[in-house]
Design a protein around this motif. Structure first.
Motif, mmCIF file in Angstrom:
data_model
loop_
_atom_site.group_PDB
_atom_site.id
_atom_site.type_symbol
_atom_site.label_atom_id
_atom_site.label_comp_id
_atom_site.label_asym_id
_atom_site.label_seq_id
_atom_site.Cartn_x
_atom_site.Cartn_y
_atom_site.Cartn_z
ATOM 1 N N PHE A 164 0.828 -1.198 0.000
ATOM 2 C CA PHE A 164 0.000 0.000 0.000
ATOM 3 C C PHE A 164 0.870 1.259 0.000
ATOM 4 O O PHE A 164 0.675 2.177 -0.806
ATOM 5 C CB PHE A 164 -0.913 -0.010 1.235
ATOM 6 N N ILE A 165 1.855 1.303 0.894
ATOM 7 C CA ILE A 165 2.704 2.495 1.023
ATOM 8 C C ILE A 165 3.569 2.697 -0.214
ATOM 9 O O ILE A 165 3.684 3.809 -0.744
ATOM 10 C CB ILE A 165 3.592 2.376 2.285
ATOM 11 N N ILE A 166 4.160 1.614 -0.700
ATOM 12 C CA ILE A 166 5.037 1.705 -1.870
ATOM 13 C C ILE A 166 4.259 2.163 -3.096
ATOM 14 O O ILE A 166 4.720 3.006 -3.873
ATOM 15 C CB ILE A 166 5.707 0.338 -2.135
ATOM 16 N N THR A 167 3.065 1.616 -3.287
ATOM 17 C CA THR A 167 2.249 1.989 -4.442
ATOM 18 C C THR A 167 1.760 3.430 -4.331
ATOM 19 O O THR A 167 1.747 4.174 -5.320
ATOM 20 C CB THR A 167 1.057 1.027 -4.591
ATOM 21 N N LEU A 168 1.379 3.847 -3.139
ATOM 22 C CA LEU A 168 0.886 5.214 -2.937
ATOM 23 C C LEU A 168 1.979 6.244 -3.213
ATOM 24 O O LEU A 168 1.769 7.210 -3.948
ATOM 25 C CB LEU A 168 0.361 5.378 -1.507
ATOM 26 N N THR A 169 3.163 6.012 -2.642
ATOM 27 C CA THR A 169 4.244 6.997 -2.770
ATOM 28 C C THR A 169 4.985 6.882 -4.099
ATOM 29 O O THR A 169 5.433 7.885 -4.654
ATOM 30 C CB THR A 169 5.248 6.846 -1.619
ATOM 31 N N GLY A 170 5.117 5.653 -4.607
ATOM 32 C CA GLY A 170 5.920 5.447 -5.802
ATOM 33 C C GLY A 170 5.139 5.521 -7.102
ATOM 34 O O GLY A 170 5.729 5.667 -8.172
ATOM 35 N N GLN A 171 3.801 5.421 -7.044
ATOM 36 C CA GLN A 171 2.978 5.422 -8.259
ATOM 37 C C GLN A 171 1.900 6.500 -8.240
ATOM 38 O O GLN A 171 1.848 7.344 -9.117
ATOM 39 C CB GLN A 171 2.338 4.041 -8.446
ATOM 40 N N TYR A 172 1.027 6.464 -7.233
ATOM 41 C CA TYR A 172 -0.096 7.408 -7.235
ATOM 42 C C TYR A 172 0.368 8.860 -7.139
ATOM 43 O O TYR A 172 -0.137 9.727 -7.858
ATOM 44 C CB TYR A 172 -1.044 7.108 -6.077
ATOM 45 N N MET A 173 1.338 9.134 -6.243
ATOM 46 C CA MET A 173 1.772 10.514 -6.071
ATOM 47 C C MET A 173 2.398 11.078 -7.355
ATOM 48 O O MET A 173 1.926 12.088 -7.900
ATOM 49 C CB MET A 173 2.754 10.624 -4.893
ATOM 50 N N PHE B 169 14.080 18.323 -7.473
ATOM 51 C CA PHE B 169 14.590 17.678 -8.689
ATOM 52 C C PHE B 169 15.840 16.851 -8.390
ATOM 53 O O PHE B 169 15.932 15.669 -8.758
ATOM 54 C CB PHE B 169 14.898 18.742 -9.738
ATOM 55 N N LEU B 170 16.819 17.442 -7.696
ATOM 56 C CA LEU B 170 18.084 16.753 -7.434
ATOM 57 C C LEU B 170 17.895 15.581 -6.474
ATOM 58 O O LEU B 170 18.464 14.497 -6.675
ATOM 59 C CB LEU B 170 19.105 17.745 -6.868
ATOM 60 N N ALA B 171 17.081 15.788 -5.429
ATOM 61 C CA ALA B 171 16.852 14.715 -4.461
ATOM 62 C C ALA B 171 16.117 13.542 -5.097
ATOM 63 O O ALA B 171 16.401 12.375 -4.798
ATOM 64 C CB ALA B 171 16.065 15.245 -3.265
ATOM 65 N N THR B 172 15.183 13.848 -5.993
ATOM 66 C CA THR B 172 14.443 12.789 -6.683
ATOM 67 C C THR B 172 15.342 12.055 -7.670
ATOM 68 O O THR B 172 15.325 10.825 -7.753
ATOM 69 C CB THR B 172 13.229 13.372 -7.422
ATOM 70 N N ALA B 173 16.141 12.815 -8.428
ATOM 71 C CA ALA B 173 17.028 12.217 -9.424
ATOM 72 C C ALA B 173 18.071 11.319 -8.774
ATOM 73 O O ALA B 173 18.521 10.333 -9.381
ATOM 74 C CB ALA B 173 17.717 13.311 -10.235
ATOM 75 N N ALA B 174 18.443 11.617 -7.521
ATOM 76 C CA ALA B 174 19.404 10.771 -6.805
ATOM 77 C C ALA B 174 18.842 9.375 -6.564
ATOM 78 O O ALA B 174 19.579 8.407 -6.418
ATOM 79 C CB ALA B 174 19.787 11.421 -5.479
ATOM 80 N N ASN B 175 17.495 9.285 -6.505
ATOM 81 C CA ASN B 175 16.794 8.000 -6.406
ATOM 82 C C ASN B 175 17.279 7.149 -5.231
ATOM 83 O O ASN B 175 17.558 5.950 -5.371
ATOM 84 C CB ASN B 175 16.924 7.217 -7.716
ATOM 85 N N VAL B 176 17.372 7.778 -4.072
ATOM 86 C CA VAL B 176 17.813 7.068 -2.869
ATOM 87 C C VAL B 176 16.624 6.343 -2.246
ATOM 88 O O VAL B 176 15.558 6.933 -2.055
ATOM 89 C CB VAL B 176 18.417 8.059 -1.849
ATOM 90 N N THR B 177 16.812 5.063 -1.925
ATOM 91 C CA THR B 177 15.774 4.281 -1.266
ATOM 92 C C THR B 177 16.097 4.165 0.220
ATOM 93 O O THR B 177 17.172 3.682 0.589
ATOM 94 C CB THR B 177 15.661 2.873 -1.884
ATOM 95 N N LEU B 178 15.179 4.634 1.063
ATOM 96 C CA LEU B 178 15.330 4.531 2.513
ATOM 97 C C LEU B 178 14.088 3.889 3.105
ATOM 98 O O LEU B 178 12.963 4.196 2.686
ATOM 99 C CB LEU B 178 15.531 5.922 3.136
ATOM 100 N N GLY C 275 10.970 4.467 -2.153
ATOM 101 C CA GLY C 275 11.800 4.939 -3.245
ATOM 102 C C GLY C 275 12.073 6.426 -3.261
ATOM 103 O O GLY C 275 11.533 7.208 -2.469
ATOM 104 N N GLY C 276 12.922 6.829 -4.224
ATOM 105 C CA GLY C 276 13.419 8.187 -4.312
ATOM 106 C C GLY C 276 12.374 9.248 -4.578
ATOM 107 O O GLY C 276 12.539 10.396 -4.164
ATOM 108 N N ALA C 277 11.273 8.907 -5.271
ATOM 109 C CA ALA C 277 10.246 9.907 -5.568
ATOM 110 C C ALA C 277 9.644 10.469 -4.281
ATOM 111 O O ALA C 277 9.421 11.677 -4.156
ATOM 112 C CB ALA C 277 9.150 9.293 -6.437
ATOM 113 N N PHE C 278 9.399 9.594 -3.325
ATOM 114 C CA PHE C 278 8.822 10.031 -2.048
ATOM 115 C C PHE C 278 9.792 10.942 -1.303
ATOM 116 O O PHE C 278 9.418 12.015 -0.818
ATOM 117 C CB PHE C 278 8.474 8.817 -1.195
ATOM 118 N N TRP C 279 11.068 10.526 -1.216
ATOM 119 C CA TRP C 279 12.032 11.318 -0.455
ATOM 120 C C TRP C 279 12.364 12.627 -1.159
ATOM 121 O O TRP C 279 12.638 13.641 -0.499
ATOM 122 C CB TRP C 279 13.293 10.488 -0.208
#
Length: 399
Positions: free
Chosen positions: A225-234, A359-368, A372-376
């Motif tokens: 649920f969380i991964i899909t919401l933050t990584g796809q829906y947002m 833009f830079l934080a998203t492009a870094a694509n860091v997973t924590l 995934g990076g889109a959320f962070w």
């Protein structure tokens, strides 16, 4: 937009349909191998794997067609790619019937969220610069990948690039159509793809009776649920907003959640509004007239249903296309969207810095923490905006 969309001519269908075809090819050819990996980890039979492909393709197709037709906007739906990436490891320790139950619980969560309206209210208060910076950051890797393929097949990449530039110069509207055709001719003429092993076979759905457990709820349903919401829906909603489409997130969440719930017993893990592949269909390359881009959403749905009917067969067809071709095709198709997003992100001098941070934080694509990076990237931009400006955008009613 609705008034203009009634006067359609034959040529109005060409660009949106080709954009839809490219979107579907990129979706299946780019990440669909993860479904096969997850199915192998779960020990699924070929029939159950075909059922997974059938259910998710049919579900995505039907919901995309209905939403695009109902709201006259290119609402592209797709399966949760970060979700299936997560399942590659999760299905190794979760019995499949319990995973099915977890899919249903996750889908019910999206229905509730859509009916509550909370997600839409959050989307509305995100500053436009941050939304554009997020989209540009997500798509940057795809733009870079368009040229990285030159390490593997330089002649293919150079051919597609030169063709793209020339077509943009002389017939901009059909540039993406042209590179798709030229690329396929190149691959076939040089024997880089072999279609002889592909034969059509109709897939049959296999019903799996769901089981429910606390382990599956906490270990599969909640992360999915969380991964899909933050990584796809947002990011998916921000793609729509970036190209000027205003349909509320509420019906999109509700419809895709309901579709996921219905198809889950046949193997579908989750589907949602698309992000990256949606950007191929929501911009000017799909159609100069934004009121006619909804045709791309309907065409996508039709293509997904066709693939679903033939299950593994057509999915395998997409998978035999070279990765360098898929990456170059996707990157070139997204160049306009990447450029437009960056331009929008940097338009407002007051919000330029926070948009650039996003833009830079998203492009870094860091997973924590498994996210995934889109959320962070979004979080980094919003925190920076709040600390610098003290407030977000005021919520604007679209009712």
């Amino acid at each position: 937009m609705n008034e203009k969309s009634h006067s359609l001519r034959g040529r109005d269908f060409i660009s949106p349909t080709i954009a839809a075809l490219i979107s579907v090819i990129v979706n299946y050819g780019g990440t669909f191998i993860l479904v096969f990996q997850a199915a192998k980890v779960a020990g699924l039979s070929p029939e159950m794997t075909a059922s997974w492909i059938w259910s998710i393709s049919i579900g995505v197709g039907v919901t995309g067609i209905w939403l695009s037709y109902r709201y006259r906007e290119p609402i592209i739906t797709a399966w949760s790619t970060p979700g299936v990436a997560f399942l590659v490891s999760a299905l190794a320790v979760t019995p499949y019937p319990e995973a099915i139950g977890a899919y249903m619980i996750s889908a019910a969560g999206f229905i509730v969220l859509g009916l509550s309206g909370m997600f839409e209210r959050f989307v509305r208060i995100i500053p436009p610069g941050i939304a554009s910076g997020l989209l540009a950051g997500i798509l940057l890797q795809f733009g870079i990948s368009a040229f990285e393929g030159a390490k593997i097949d330089p002649l293919l990449v150079v051919t597609l690039f030169v063709a793209y530039i020339l077509l943009r110069r002389f017939t901009s509207r059909y540039a993406i159509v042209g590179i798709l055709v030229i690329g396929l001719i190149y691959l076939v003429s040089l024997g880089k793809v072999d279609f002889s092993s592909v034969s059509l076979a109709v897939a049959s759905p296999v019903f799996v009776f769901p089981e429910f457990s606390l382990h599956a709820v906490l270990g599969v349903a909640l992360p999915l649920f969380i991964i899909t919401l933050t990584g796809q829906y947002m990011p998916g909603m921000l793609v729509l907003r970036n190209d000027g489409f205003k349909t509320s997130a509420n019906p999109i969440l509700t419809v895709t959640g309901l579709g996921s719930l219905i198809t889950a017993p046949f193997g579908s893990h989750a589907f949602n509004v698309a992000a990256i592949t949606a950007a191929i269909c929501t911009g000017k390359d799909a159609h100069e007239d934004s009121s006619k881009r909804y045709i791309a959403g309907i065409a996508c749905g039709v293509f997904y249903i066709i693939v679903g009917i033939f299950g593994v067969t057509l999915a395998a067809l997409f998978l035999i296309l070279p990765a360098s071709f898929i990456a170059t095709l996707a990157g070139l198709a997204l160049i306009g969207t990447i450029g437009g997003s960056l331009a929008n992100a940097l338009t407002d001098p007051k919000g330029r810095e926070t948009a650039l941070i996003t833009f830079l934080a998203t492009a870094a694509n860091v997973t924590l923490l498994g996210v995934g990076g889109a959320f962070w990237g979004l979080i980094a931009g919003l925190v920076a905006h709040l600390l610098i400006h003290g407030k977000l955008k005021k919520e604007v009613s679209t009712d």
